[in-house]
Write a protein that holds these residues in place. Sequence first.
Motif, PDB file in Angstrom:
ATOM      1  N   THR A   1       0.806  -1.222   0.000  1.00 37.13           N
ATOM      2  CA  THR A   1       0.000   0.000   0.000  1.00 37.13           C
ATOM      3  C   THR A   1       0.837   1.269   0.000  1.00 37.13           C
ATOM      4  O   THR A   1       0.271   2.356  -0.165  1.00 37.13           O
ATOM      5  N   GLY A   2       2.145   1.156   0.219  1.00 38.76           N
ATOM      6  CA  GLY A   2       2.976   2.346   0.316  1.00 38.76           C
ATOM      7  C   GLY A   2       2.695   3.168   1.560  1.00 38.76           C
ATOM      8  O   GLY A   2       3.165   4.302   1.680  1.00 38.76           O
ATOM      9  N   GLY A   3       1.912   2.634   2.485  1.00 32.10           N
ATOM     10  CA  GLY A   3       1.533   3.371   3.681  1.00 32.10           C
ATOM     11  C   GLY A   3       0.333   4.288   3.481  1.00 32.10           C
ATOM     12  O   GLY A   3      -0.109   4.951   4.422  1.00 32.10           O
TER      13      GLY A   3
ATOM     14  N   ASP B   1       5.684   6.527   5.477  1.00 34.09           N
ATOM     15  CA  ASP B   1       6.676   6.073   4.498  1.00 34.09           C
ATOM     16  C   ASP B   1       6.746   7.028   3.309  1.00 34.09           C
ATOM     17  O   ASP B   1       7.830   7.329   2.804  1.00 34.09           O
ATOM     18  N   HIS B   2       5.578   7.468   2.847  1.00 38.69           N
ATOM     19  CA  HIS B   2       5.492   8.390   1.708  1.00 38.69           C
ATOM     20  C   HIS B   2       4.493   9.482   2.104  1.00 38.69           C
ATOM     21  O   HIS B   2       3.293   9.324   1.901  1.00 38.69           O
ATOM     22  N   PRO B   3       4.983  10.579   2.674  1.00 42.60           N
ATOM     23  CA  PRO B   3       4.085  11.577   3.275  1.00 42.60           C
ATOM     24  C   PRO B   3       3.333  12.457   2.286  1.00 42.60           C
ATOM     25  O   PRO B   3       2.560  13.308   2.717  1.00 42.60           O
TER      26      PRO B   3
ATOM     27  N   LYS C   1       3.092   8.833  -6.401  1.00 37.00           N
ATOM     28  CA  LYS C   1       4.026   9.738  -5.724  1.00 37.00           C
ATOM     29  C   LYS C   1       4.793  10.545  -6.761  1.00 37.00           C
ATOM     30  O   LYS C   1       4.872  11.770  -6.694  1.00 37.00           O
ATOM     31  N   VAL C   2       5.413   9.873  -7.711  1.00 38.50           N
ATOM     32  CA  VAL C   2       5.987  10.466  -8.919  1.00 38.50           C
ATOM     33  C   VAL C   2       5.651   9.506 -10.047  1.00 38.50           C
ATOM     34  O   VAL C   2       5.138   8.417  -9.804  1.00 38.50           O
TER      35      VAL C   2
END
Length: 242
Positions: free
Chosen positions: A64-66, A92-94, A175-176
């Motif tokens: 889930t990438g957090g 993890d990925h804010p 995210k990107v």
Amino acid sequence: MCKVMRSNQPATRSPAGRLQPLLLLVLLSAVTRHRHAQALPTGAPQEACDNMTPNHQTHSQGGTGGYEVSHNMGTSYTPGHEYDISIKAGTDHPQFKGFFCQVRKENGDTAASAVGAFVNGSYTPADGGTRLSSCTPADIGVTHTTNLDKTSRSFKWKAPVAGTGSVQVWCSFVKVKLLFWVHVKSDVVKEAGGGAPTSPPHPVTTSPTRALNLTACGTSLGCYRSPDGCAGGDDCFGIMTQ
């Protein structure tokens, strides 16, 4: 008579001239890398409606990438009611640049299993960074309109008609461009009442009661009363004649 002498040697280029194609190649490469680092600013395209996967020239990340997908339905929803759905970045990925969400029937794997309708304009924050999807119909999904960093988003969703069954919220996060997660799901929510269409109860009909003539009891009729000796009105639980 003068003769013009021509040289068969190729003309030589200056060092500056030789550098120009190389500089152009470097600039094109930098622009390409910059574009690859961005989420599509106009949101998820129509091609993503089924598999919810960006066409970003690479595979999605696992897990889930957090990122979190939540709602206020509890364990069951009521058909036709409106609920809040929220998405949030984790530790993890804010941040995330792009997102795409649908509510689907449990285990649904195409846009055909998307149910209910997101309410247009019911977005938090109300900064113009969210819109209905490019799917058909548009209100089966929501997506971003800018590739600025985001930490959370919320939307209202209207539950489908009775008989739909259990549902889940499905979301994808970018995210990107080359780093994204798909099919991040909420917990399963059941339809209140079991999710099966209900039929109206069968009507109950009653026959009118007929008054009994008890004056002949003991003469031409044999009468049995409960309790024994009741007069035949409300004080009698039952009367049998023969």
